[in-house]
Design a protein around this motif. Structure first.
Motif, PDB file in Angstrom:
ATOM      1  N   GLN A  92       0.841  -1.203   0.000  1.00 39.01           N
ATOM      2  CA  GLN A  92       0.000   0.000   0.000  1.00 39.01           C
ATOM      3  C   GLN A  92       0.878   1.257   0.000  1.00 39.01           C
ATOM      4  O   GLN A  92       0.620   2.206  -0.741  1.00 39.01           O
ATOM      5  CB  GLN A  92      -0.927  -0.004   1.222  1.00 39.01           C
ATOM      6  CG  GLN A  92      -1.984  -1.106   1.143  1.00 39.01           C
ATOM      7  CD  GLN A  92      -2.783  -1.244   2.429  1.00 39.01           C
ATOM      8  OE1 GLN A  92      -2.281  -0.970   3.514  1.00 39.01           O
ATOM      9  NE2 GLN A  92      -4.016  -1.693   2.305  1.00 39.01           N
ATOM     10  N   GLY A  93       1.917   1.228   0.832  1.00 34.97           N
ATOM     11  CA  GLY A  93       2.833   2.368   0.866  1.00 34.97           C
ATOM     12  C   GLY A  93       3.555   2.541  -0.449  1.00 34.97           C
ATOM     13  O   GLY A  93       3.801   3.658  -0.903  1.00 34.97           O
ATOM     14  N   PHE A 124       2.351   1.775  -3.307  1.00 32.17           N
ATOM     15  CA  PHE A 124       1.377   2.372  -4.227  1.00 32.17           C
ATOM     16  C   PHE A 124       1.398   3.894  -4.062  1.00 32.17           C
ATOM     17  O   PHE A 124       1.474   4.641  -5.036  1.00 32.17           O
ATOM     18  CB  PHE A 124      -0.021   1.809  -3.967  1.00 32.17           C
ATOM     19  CG  PHE A 124      -1.024   2.204  -5.016  1.00 32.17           C
ATOM     20  CD1 PHE A 124      -1.241   1.407  -6.127  1.00 32.17           C
ATOM     21  CD2 PHE A 124      -1.732   3.395  -4.901  1.00 32.17           C
ATOM     22  CE1 PHE A 124      -2.146   1.789  -7.105  1.00 32.17           C
ATOM     23  CE2 PHE A 124      -2.641   3.784  -5.876  1.00 32.17           C
ATOM     24  CZ  PHE A 124      -2.848   2.976  -6.981  1.00 32.17           C
ATOM     25  N   ALA A 125       1.367   4.338  -2.797  1.00 30.65           N
ATOM     26  CA  ALA A 125       1.376   5.783  -2.524  1.00 30.65           C
ATOM     27  C   ALA A 125       2.647   6.428  -3.070  1.00 30.65           C
ATOM     28  O   ALA A 125       2.612   7.496  -3.689  1.00 30.65           O
ATOM     29  CB  ALA A 125       1.251   6.035  -1.023  1.00 30.65           C
ATOM     30  N   MET A 126       3.788   5.773  -2.849  1.00 27.77           N
ATOM     31  CA  MET A 126       5.048   6.327  -3.350  1.00 27.77           C
ATOM     32  C   MET A 126       5.069   6.378  -4.870  1.00 27.77           C
ATOM     33  O   MET A 126       5.583   7.321  -5.474  1.00 27.77           O
ATOM     34  CB  MET A 126       6.216   5.488  -2.850  1.00 27.77           C
ATOM     35  CG  MET A 126       6.610   5.795  -1.440  1.00 27.77           C
ATOM     36  SD  MET A 126       8.287   5.173  -1.171  1.00 27.77           S
ATOM     37  CE  MET A 126       8.803   6.225   0.157  1.00 27.77           C
ATOM     38  N   ALA A 179       2.828  12.206  -2.196  1.00 26.12           N
ATOM     39  CA  ALA A 179       1.402  11.847  -2.191  1.00 26.12           C
ATOM     40  C   ALA A 179       0.831  11.893  -0.785  1.00 26.12           C
ATOM     41  O   ALA A 179       1.370  11.278   0.137  1.00 26.12           O
ATOM     42  CB  ALA A 179       1.215  10.461  -2.790  1.00 26.12           C
ATOM     43  N   ARG A 180      -0.245  12.623  -0.630  1.00 29.07           N
ATOM     44  CA  ARG A 180      -1.023  12.588   0.607  1.00 29.07           C
ATOM     45  C   ARG A 180      -2.200  11.630   0.416  1.00 29.07           C
ATOM     46  O   ARG A 180      -2.448  11.160  -0.695  1.00 29.07           O
ATOM     47  CB  ARG A 180      -1.531  13.988   0.952  1.00 29.07           C
ATOM     48  CG  ARG A 180      -0.408  14.939   1.301  1.00 29.07           C
ATOM     49  CD  ARG A 180      -0.901  16.326   1.664  1.00 29.07           C
ATOM     50  NE  ARG A 180       0.246  17.215   1.885  1.00 29.07           N
ATOM     51  CZ  ARG A 180       0.906  17.310   3.036  1.00 29.07           C
ATOM     52  NH1 ARG A 180       0.525  16.609   4.080  1.00 29.07           N
ATOM     53  NH2 ARG A 180       1.950  18.109   3.155  1.00 29.07           N
ATOM     54  N   GLY A 181      -2.912  11.400   1.494  1.00 29.88           N
ATOM     55  CA  GLY A 181      -4.045  10.484   1.421  1.00 29.88           C
ATOM     56  C   GLY A 181      -5.043  10.877   0.337  1.00 29.88           C
ATOM     57  O   GLY A 181      -5.631  10.033  -0.329  1.00 29.88           O
ATOM     58  N   SER A 182      -5.208  12.171   0.141  1.00 32.43           N
ATOM     59  CA  SER A 182      -6.236  12.631  -0.805  1.00 32.43           C
ATOM     60  C   SER A 182      -5.892  12.305  -2.256  1.00 32.43           C
ATOM     61  O   SER A 182      -6.739  12.413  -3.128  1.00 32.43           O
ATOM     62  CB  SER A 182      -6.461  14.143  -0.631  1.00 32.43           C
ATOM     63  OG  SER A 182      -5.233  14.822  -0.553  1.00 32.43           O
ATOM     64  N   LEU A 215      -5.008   9.305  -3.133  1.00 34.78           N
ATOM     65  CA  LEU A 215      -5.037   7.845  -3.235  1.00 34.78           C
ATOM     66  C   LEU A 215      -6.457   7.289  -3.210  1.00 34.78           C
ATOM     67  O   LEU A 215      -7.354   7.894  -2.634  1.00 34.78           O
ATOM     68  CB  LEU A 215      -4.244   7.248  -2.064  1.00 34.78           C
ATOM     69  CG  LEU A 215      -2.807   7.745  -1.958  1.00 34.78           C
ATOM     70  CD1 LEU A 215      -2.192   7.286  -0.657  1.00 34.78           C
ATOM     71  CD2 LEU A 215      -1.995   7.267  -3.146  1.00 34.78           C
ATOM     72  N   PRO A 216      -6.647   6.129  -3.803  1.00 32.81           N
ATOM     73  CA  PRO A 216      -7.951   5.457  -3.707  1.00 32.81           C
ATOM     74  C   PRO A 216      -8.036   4.732  -2.360  1.00 32.81           C
ATOM     75  O   PRO A 216      -7.884   3.517  -2.278  1.00 32.81           O
ATOM     76  CB  PRO A 216      -7.920   4.469  -4.880  1.00 32.81           C
ATOM     77  CG  PRO A 216      -6.467   4.154  -5.060  1.00 32.81           C
ATOM     78  CD  PRO A 216      -5.698   5.367  -4.631  1.00 32.81           C
ATOM     79  N   LEU A 217      -8.272   5.526  -1.288  1.00 29.89           N
ATOM     80  CA  LEU A 217      -8.134   4.985   0.071  1.00 29.89           C
ATOM     81  C   LEU A 217      -9.061   3.800   0.346  1.00 29.89           C
ATOM     82  O   LEU A 217      -8.772   2.972   1.192  1.00 29.89           O
ATOM     83  CB  LEU A 217      -8.369   6.088   1.100  1.00 29.89           C
ATOM     84  CG  LEU A 217      -7.200   7.066   1.262  1.00 29.89           C
ATOM     85  CD1 LEU A 217      -7.591   8.241   2.138  1.00 29.89           C
ATOM     86  CD2 LEU A 217      -5.969   6.373   1.832  1.00 29.89           C
ATOM     87  N   ARG A 218     -10.181   3.732  -0.356  1.00 30.49           N
ATOM     88  CA  ARG A 218     -11.096   2.610  -0.134  1.00 30.49           C
ATOM     89  C   ARG A 218     -11.110   1.648  -1.317  1.00 30.49           C
ATOM     90  O   ARG A 218     -11.879   0.692  -1.328  1.00 30.49           O
ATOM     91  CB  ARG A 218     -12.514   3.126   0.126  1.00 30.49           C
ATOM     92  CG  ARG A 218     -12.586   4.031   1.341  1.00 30.49           C
ATOM     93  CD  ARG A 218     -13.781   3.727   2.185  1.00 30.49           C
ATOM     94  NE  ARG A 218     -13.796   2.369   2.703  1.00 30.49           N
ATOM     95  CZ  ARG A 218     -14.777   1.854   3.426  1.00 30.49           C
ATOM     96  NH1 ARG A 218     -15.824   2.591   3.687  1.00 30.49           N
ATOM     97  NH2 ARG A 218     -14.740   0.619   3.863  1.00 30.49           N
ATOM     98  N   LEU A 222      -8.158   0.278  -3.112  1.00 25.74           N
ATOM     99  CA  LEU A 222      -6.891  -0.324  -3.524  1.00 25.74           C
ATOM    100  C   LEU A 222      -6.910  -1.778  -3.075  1.00 25.74           C
ATOM    101  O   LEU A 222      -7.083  -2.069  -1.898  1.00 25.74           O
ATOM    102  CB  LEU A 222      -5.692   0.390  -2.890  1.00 25.74           C
ATOM    103  CG  LEU A 222      -4.340  -0.290  -3.158  1.00 25.74           C
ATOM    104  CD1 LEU A 222      -4.001  -0.273  -4.646  1.00 25.74           C
ATOM    105  CD2 LEU A 222      -3.224   0.369  -2.352  1.00 25.74           C
TER     106      LEU A 222
END
Lengths: 268, 171
Positions: A167-168, A170-172, A202-205, A207-210, A212
């Motif tokens: 998940q991290g 993905f964010a990176m 990347a901040r949470g906003s 990302l597809p937080l729900r 992925l």
């Protein structure tokens, strides 16, 4: 694959050589010169002519393979045009004519023994990523609607940490593809004055937080040792995003990051 | 120099003389040894240094400490990561962070914990509809940077705590 099962049979067709003729098995004696296929004692054939015949007879026009190496290559047998073909790959998909790629069933699959890992080379996990994106036509703003990463990292020691790393990663990857710019020289971060205001991660906003999904595949074999997977989970995210942007806009970006401004610039 | 008295996790520190330029982060970490509060970007952009500030009226908010003078906290009451567990018992939120493997390196954790705790208390005072919850969590945590688990597990942990006690947090 394309030559052996696509172009070569088409060339035999053009030469009117029957499949039981001994010359039909001499594909290795043929070679290309100036765009023409040369075979001993036969008329040279131009590639466009062979390619056209390959298409009309619905021959093999595309091939995708997957291999795995651990001091030795994985191996498998595939049935193609009534023949068994064995090679140092473990997956094969073929396209005929302009059709879709079709994965072939495999038999006699052999993976090199896990012990071969002791020969010295180290292996990292494998990872692939898919993304679904939305781009706002007016502003070029990109939203990742859904992400999916699939990985194989041997026997996971702590699966929750593997998922967290994926998940991290993905964010990176999102930051790397869309946000993070580190230019050289005096104006770049090397001047020591940059903060996270310039180096945008990347901040949470973003990302597809729900939405992925991380799929962790079982180890290739039971004795598979754990493989490093901290960096690999980031890499395919970048390719997936840039390919998705190409799908959406028709523009192929060749440098990173691909910012909102750049996307806006290629929207018509 | 300024005189500083501040309540931290229910205990009063000071009055003590501090340099005007001393940051709250240095005061916590270097003067008091409360190193659970981290120093991250030094520009109030990652919020790993955030603490909870409690107002006299029972409301609270979070504040970065890295670029904020210690003197500006004079007379205030704050909570840091060290203040969440009671008698060695982790808070519900702390347990949820652990159960979810929310953090890995842990550098952003104190900031996320304080922000999320402040959010829980805000929701307990003013509940939100379930439909607004995702946006509420996302907006509350968006100022905090995480480079290990990429936010997902923090958000899941906070959501789980809220959904486990809907009467308390949701309309």
């Amino acid at each position: 694959m394309i030559f052996r099962y696509g172009l070569w049979p088409a060339a035999l067709d053009l030469w009117r050589i029957a499949s039981n003729d001994p010359r039909a098995a001499q594909w290795e004696a043929a070679h290309w010169k100036d765009g023409q296929l040369i075979a001993p004692g036969l008329t040279p054939l131009p590639l466009p002519q062979i390619a056209a015949r390959t298409h009309t007879r619905n021959g093999v026009t595309g091939a995708m393979a997957h291999g795995f190496n651990r001091w030795a290559w994985s191996q498998a047998t595939f049935a193609i045009d009534g023949q068994n073909w064995t090679a140092d790959i473990d997956a094969l998909a073929l396209r005929r004519g302009v059709g879709k790629f079709v994965r072939l069933d495999r038999t006699n699959v052999k993976f090199p023994p896990t012990d071969y890992s002791r020969s010295g080379p180290t292996y990292t996990a494998q990872c692939g990523t898919l993304v679904r994106i939305e781009i706002d036509r007016a502003t070029g703003a990109l939203r990742i609607a859904k992400g999916y990463s699939v990985l194989e990292c041997g026997n996971a020691l702590v699966p929750q940490v593997v998922i967290g790393q994926a998940q991290g990663g993905f964010a990176m990857g999102v930051g790397y593809a869309l946000l993070e710019s580190l230019p050289l020289y005096e104006d770049g971060p090397g001047n020591g004055k940059w903060t996270l205001g310039q180096y945008v991660v990347a901040r949470g906003s973003y990302l597809p937080l729900r939405d992925l999904e991380i799929e962790m595949l079982p180890a290739v074999d039971a004795n598979e040792r754990p493989k490093g997977m901290a960096e690999v989970v980031m890499i395919p995210v970048v390719a997936a995003l840039v390919n998705a942007i190409f799908d959406a806009t028709g523009h192929r970006f060749r440098a990173l990051p691909v910012t909102q401004e750049m996307i806006k610039g290629v929207l018509t | 120099m300024t005189t500083l008295s501040v309540t931290i996790n229910g205990r009063t520190y000071g009055p003590t003389e501090v340099r005007d330029a001393l940051t709250m982060n240095d005061y916590l970490r270097e003067y008091l040894g409360l190193t659970g509060t981290k120093f991250g970007c030094g520009a109030a952009q990652c919020l790993s240094c955030a603490v909870i500030v409690d107002n006299p009226d029972g409301t609270s908010y979070t504040s970065p400490t890295c670029i904020v003078p210690a003197a500006s906290f004079n007379g205030k009451s704050i909570r840091t990561v060290e203040g969440h567990a009671k008698n060695g018992e982790l808070s519900t939120l702390q347990k949820a962070f652990i159960d979810h493997f929310a953090f890995q390196c842990g550098y952003c954790t104190a900031g996320f914990l304080n922000e999320s705790q402040a959010l829980l208390e805000r929701l307990a005072r003013k509940r939100v509809p379930r439909a607004a919850l995702e946006k509420t969590i996302a907006e509350a945590l968006d100022g905090h940077l995480c480079r290990c688990t990429g936010y997902f597990k923090y958000h899941e942990a906070v959501r789980d705590v809220i959904l486990a006690d809907p009467q308390r947090y949701l309309v």
